[in-house]
Design a protein around this motif. Structure first.
Motif, mmCIF file in Angstrom:
data_model
loop_
_atom_site.group_PDB
_atom_site.id
_atom_site.type_symbol
_atom_site.label_atom_id
_atom_site.label_comp_id
_atom_site.label_asym_id
_atom_site.label_seq_id
_atom_site.Cartn_x
_atom_site.Cartn_y
_atom_site.Cartn_z
ATOM 1 N N THR A 13 39.280 40.711 42.943
ATOM 2 C CA THR A 13 39.942 40.895 41.652
ATOM 3 C C THR A 13 39.159 40.193 40.547
ATOM 4 O O THR A 13 38.925 40.757 39.480
ATOM 5 C CB THR A 13 41.372 40.317 41.696
ATOM 6 O OG1 THR A 13 42.011 40.847 42.849
ATOM 7 C CG2 THR A 13 42.158 40.696 40.459
ATOM 8 N N ARG A 14 38.729 38.969 40.839
ATOM 9 C CA ARG A 14 37.982 38.217 39.833
ATOM 10 C C ARG A 14 36.688 38.955 39.478
ATOM 11 O O ARG A 14 36.337 39.081 38.307
ATOM 12 C CB ARG A 14 37.665 36.820 40.366
ATOM 13 C CG ARG A 14 37.095 35.898 39.298
ATOM 14 C CD ARG A 14 36.828 34.510 39.862
ATOM 15 N NE ARG A 14 36.126 33.657 38.913
ATOM 16 C CZ ARG A 14 36.728 32.937 37.967
ATOM 17 N NH1 ARG A 14 38.037 32.948 37.860
ATOM 18 N NH2 ARG A 14 36.016 32.206 37.127
ATOM 19 N N TYR A 15 36.015 39.475 40.492
ATOM 20 C CA TYR A 15 34.789 40.219 40.219
ATOM 21 C C TYR A 15 35.079 41.454 39.383
ATOM 22 O O TYR A 15 34.363 41.764 38.427
ATOM 23 C CB TYR A 15 34.079 40.623 41.525
ATOM 24 C CG TYR A 15 32.891 41.523 41.257
ATOM 25 C CD1 TYR A 15 31.707 41.002 40.759
ATOM 26 C CD2 TYR A 15 32.978 42.906 41.449
ATOM 27 C CE1 TYR A 15 30.633 41.813 40.471
ATOM 28 C CE2 TYR A 15 31.899 43.729 41.157
ATOM 29 C CZ TYR A 15 30.725 43.176 40.669
ATOM 30 O OH TYR A 15 29.663 43.991 40.370
ATOM 31 N N GLN A 16 36.159 42.168 39.752
ATOM 32 C CA GLN A 16 36.487 43.398 39.026
ATOM 33 C C GLN A 16 36.828 43.126 37.562
ATOM 34 O O GLN A 16 36.568 43.954 36.694
ATOM 35 C CB GLN A 16 37.628 44.136 39.725
ATOM 36 C CG GLN A 16 37.105 44.913 40.938
ATOM 37 C CD GLN A 16 38.211 45.452 41.819
ATOM 38 O OE1 GLN A 16 39.382 45.101 41.657
ATOM 39 N NE2 GLN A 16 37.851 46.302 42.770
ATOM 40 N N GLN A 17 37.400 41.943 37.296
ATOM 41 C CA GLN A 17 37.681 41.592 35.900
ATOM 42 C C GLN A 17 36.375 41.426 35.131
ATOM 43 O O GLN A 17 36.226 41.921 34.009
ATOM 44 C CB GLN A 17 38.507 40.301 35.853
ATOM 45 C CG GLN A 17 39.942 40.520 36.304
ATOM 46 C CD GLN A 17 40.717 39.222 36.386
ATOM 47 O OE1 GLN A 17 40.155 38.150 36.569
ATOM 48 N NE2 GLN A 17 42.031 39.329 36.247
ATOM 49 N N PHE A 18 35.439 40.747 35.744
ATOM 50 C CA PHE A 18 34.126 40.594 35.107
ATOM 51 C C PHE A 18 33.438 41.943 34.926
ATOM 52 O O PHE A 18 32.798 42.211 33.918
ATOM 53 C CB PHE A 18 33.225 39.678 35.939
ATOM 54 C CG PHE A 18 33.514 38.222 35.747
ATOM 55 C CD1 PHE A 18 33.804 37.715 34.489
ATOM 56 C CD2 PHE A 18 33.510 37.348 36.823
ATOM 57 C CE1 PHE A 18 34.070 36.368 34.296
ATOM 58 C CE2 PHE A 18 33.770 35.992 36.640
ATOM 59 C CZ PHE A 18 34.049 35.506 35.379
ATOM 60 N N GLU A 19 33.606 42.780 35.921
ATOM 61 C CA GLU A 19 33.007 44.108 35.888
ATOM 62 C C GLU A 19 33.583 44.915 34.712
ATOM 63 O O GLU A 19 32.874 45.639 34.025
ATOM 64 C CB GLU A 19 33.331 44.806 37.199
ATOM 65 C CG GLU A 19 32.352 45.867 37.601
ATOM 66 C CD GLU A 19 32.705 46.455 38.960
ATOM 67 O OE1 GLU A 19 33.906 46.654 39.233
ATOM 68 O OE2 GLU A 19 31.778 46.690 39.751
ATOM 69 N N LYS A 20 34.890 44.739 34.501
ATOM 70 C CA LYS A 20 35.560 45.434 33.393
ATOM 71 C C LYS A 20 35.008 44.960 32.060
ATOM 72 O O LYS A 20 34.787 45.753 31.145
ATOM 73 C CB LYS A 20 37.065 45.150 33.442
ATOM 74 C CG LYS A 20 37.878 46.324 33.935
ATOM 75 C CD LYS A 20 39.358 45.988 33.829
ATOM 76 C CE LYS A 20 40.210 47.215 33.988
ATOM 77 N NZ LYS A 20 41.640 46.870 34.025
ATOM 78 N N ILE A 21 34.779 43.651 31.963
ATOM 79 C CA ILE A 21 34.213 43.122 30.723
ATOM 80 C C ILE A 21 32.818 43.709 30.521
ATOM 81 O O ILE A 21 32.428 44.080 29.422
ATOM 82 C CB ILE A 21 34.119 41.577 30.776
ATOM 83 C CG1 ILE A 21 35.527 40.982 30.849
ATOM 84 C CG2 ILE A 21 33.355 41.037 29.574
ATOM 85 C CD1 ILE A 21 35.561 39.495 31.093
ATOM 86 N N TRP A 22 32.100 43.811 31.606
ATOM 87 C CA TRP A 22 30.710 44.274 31.503
ATOM 88 C C TRP A 22 30.596 45.759 31.185
ATOM 89 O O TRP A 22 29.869 46.176 30.300
ATOM 90 C CB TRP A 22 29.961 43.981 32.812
ATOM 91 C CG TRP A 22 28.494 44.135 32.613
ATOM 92 C CD1 TRP A 22 27.782 45.276 32.745
ATOM 93 C CD2 TRP A 22 27.596 43.136 32.172
ATOM 94 N NE1 TRP A 22 26.480 45.050 32.434
ATOM 95 C CE2 TRP A 22 26.324 43.734 32.075
ATOM 96 C CE3 TRP A 22 27.726 41.774 31.852
ATOM 97 C CZ2 TRP A 22 25.206 43.037 31.671
ATOM 98 C CZ3 TRP A 22 26.596 41.087 31.455
ATOM 99 C CH2 TRP A 22 25.355 41.716 31.364
ATOM 100 N N PHE A 23 31.321 46.571 31.928
ATOM 101 C CA PHE A 23 31.173 48.023 31.768
ATOM 102 C C PHE A 23 32.291 48.633 30.922
ATOM 103 O O PHE A 23 32.294 49.831 30.698
ATOM 104 C CB PHE A 23 31.179 48.702 33.139
ATOM 105 C CG PHE A 23 29.999 48.359 33.993
ATOM 106 C CD1 PHE A 23 28.724 48.751 33.634
ATOM 107 C CD2 PHE A 23 30.165 47.644 35.162
ATOM 108 C CE1 PHE A 23 27.633 48.439 34.438
ATOM 109 C CE2 PHE A 23 29.078 47.328 35.973
ATOM 110 C CZ PHE A 23 27.808 47.723 35.604
ATOM 111 N N ALA A 24 33.251 47.802 30.514
ATOM 112 C CA ALA A 24 34.440 48.269 29.799
ATOM 113 C C ALA A 24 35.233 49.274 30.622
ATOM 114 O O ALA A 24 35.969 50.091 30.099
ATOM 115 C CB ALA A 24 34.074 48.851 28.433
#
Lengths: 186, 327
Positions: free
Chosen positions: B40-51
């Protein structure tokens, strides 16, 4: 003469056994490492289809060359290194033709989106832009150069006359702050 | 393996930015897959990165697996036959028989066989022999074999250089003759090079094992090794195979690790049949670490040019390399 012929035939058996083992290791490795390798290739290439091609091509190569790897761990290390090198080659090659990372990074966020996603995407994108404005100045500039301009850490370090270590730390900081600020949207 | 709980945002940032080394990427993925919380933590960062979230697309995995299928169904798998002790004994007996035949055959080569031949001039030639083995002949090479591969063993006469992938048939040994040298195999992939300039015969084994022999001596060469026969001394010796670049003309696979551009171009020259000309000899020292698989020469030259900040031009069969030097 007889002695060598004997050895020869044992060889035949050995190579068959190895062939079975190879096939098993190959399939297990695909199953266990695909997600991670694909995630890695996607992060490097900023394009999921290219990431698919990359992973497919390294597995194809492994199968063709039958590179002998003893354990799951050595297979894993082999595959990650192969993805890394493959992606670097793709990046370097494309860089010649265009400023690929910028283009690719932009394509990445717009492709494969249906209308319903688009609203959420635009909203999140706006929120991210707002949150980025609140980052400490140096931190924001570095994050923009990496995420929006697709520049590599070394390039950013050179441009800003900072060490790569600093870039790494600032990028980590940016992500941490953004995650905190965007908590409700993620 | 590193402790998957030890991970920080700096490393996740490097991973998302595409800056992670293979070791770091392994560490990050181990961490992501260690718990739902981490994911989940990674996916949050991923969301910030790729929107957007890059969902773990099962479809990708299935699609790639599907694309690999034609390859997997190919040869090796189909060829596997289980050997019972009885069959092993039977084939041994046959082989001993064959051994004697080989011995006499060697003394009195039969002239009754009709031979077939194939030659490679300007281009590398890939072909399949009547027994299903494949051969890739390098430029300026020549092979011949008895018509239909008849006779107690599969005899090949080689001049020059060729890469063999031999089909497994324990009852019919595969023997290659290069002048006064014989190389015997049962099922393997290897390269034989008769280097007339160095006056040597080299056998590089990539898979399986082969037996290399002169009239007086013999050595067994295992996968990852190279057997060398030096005519001047009549000695047979073994060396570790440093890379498989030497057989790139057949496999189109090259890998370099901190290799000088001089050596890189030597390998490319052999693999692609071109000449290299350096306008600035300082460039020869530039080190390169990379890997190519089945790439065109222009792709490889593009990548080298970008990596070492140099320019190149291909005219006919010559590649001109220029630049100020590497930095």
């Amino acid at each position: 003469m007889t002695f060598h012929l004997f050895i020869n035939d044992i060889r035949g058996l050995e190579s068959k056994k190895t062939s079975f083992q190879f096939e098993r290791l190959f399939k297990e490795s695909f199953d266990n490492f695909f997600d991670g390798l694909h995630r890695y290739a996607t992060a490097m290439l900023k394009d999921e289809d290219k990431a698919n091609d990359a992973v497919q091509s390294i597995f194809t190569r492994w199968w063709e060359m039958k590179t002998d790897l003893e354990t799951t761990d050595s297979a894993k290390a082999y595959l990650y290194t192969a993805v890394y090198r493959h992606c670097l080659n793709v990046i370097r090659h494309e860089k010649i033709k265009s400023n690929h990372r910028v283009v690719a990074a932009r394509e990445m966020v717009t492709h494969t989106m249906v209308d319903s996603d688009l609203n959420t995407f635009e909203e999140l994108d706006t929120q991210i832009s707002n949150a980025m404005n609140d980052l400490p100045p140096q931190c924001r500039i570095i994050f923009e150069k990496s995420r929006l301009e697709g520049k590599r850490y070394v390039e950013i370090a050179e441009e800003m006359d900072l060490s790569v270590k600093t870039i790494e730390a600032q990028m980590g900081k940016a992500l941490r702050i953004l995650r905190e600020k965007l908590k409700d949207y993620l | 393996m590193t402790n998957p709980t030890l991970i920080d945002d700096t490393l996740l940032g490097k991973f998302l930015a595409g800056e992670a080394t293979p070791e770091e990427a392994m560490q990050v993925n181990d961490w992501i897959e260690a718990s739902e919380e981490n994911k989940t933590r990674y996916q949050q960062f991923e969301k910030i990165w790729f929107a957007e979230t890059q969902e773990e697309r099962r479809a990708d995995k299935e699609e790639v697996w599907r694309k690999l299928q034609p390859l997997l169904k190919n040869k090796t798998v189909a060829k596997q036959i289980f050997f019972t002790p009885f069959r092993l004994a039977a084939s041994l007996a046959l082989l001993v028989g064959a051994g004697i035949v080989i011995y006499f055959w060697n003394l009195n080569p039969p002239d009754t066989l009709t031979w077939e031949a194939r030659e490679a001039h300007q281009d590398v030639v890939a072909m399949t022999l009547p027994d299903g083995s494949s051969v890739t002949m390098n430029r300026k090479s020549h092979i011949q074999w008895p018509k239909g591969m008849e006779g107690p063993q599969r005899n090949i006469v080689l001049k020059g250089e060729a890469y063999f992938d031999v089909s497994h048939n324990p009852s019919k040994p595969f023997v290659i003759t290069v002048d006064d040298i014989r190389i015997k195999v049962l099922g393997t992939a290897f390269n034989v090079q008769n280097d007339s300039i160095k006056n040597e015969v080299e056998t590089e084994v990539t898979r399986g094992k082969v037996l290399m022999s002169t009239s007086r001596k013999e050595i067994i060469i295992e996968a990852g090794m190279k057997g060398i026969y030096r005519r001047a001394t009549g000695e047979l010796s073994l060396e570790k195979l440093v890379s498989e670049n030497n057989i790139a003309y057949a496999t189109r696979a090259l890998s370099f690790s901190n290799t000088s551009l001089d050596e890189v171009t030597r390998q490319l020259s052999k693999a692609y049949g071109v000449q290299f000309v350096f306008t600035n000899t300082k460039l020869k020292e530039c080190p390169l670490t990379t890997e190519y698989h089945n790439q065109s020469l222009s792709f490889i030259m593009d990548v080298i040019a970008e990596s070492l900040h140099l320019t190149y031009e291909i005219k006919d069969n010559t590649v001109f390399i220029s630049g100020d030097g590497c930095f």
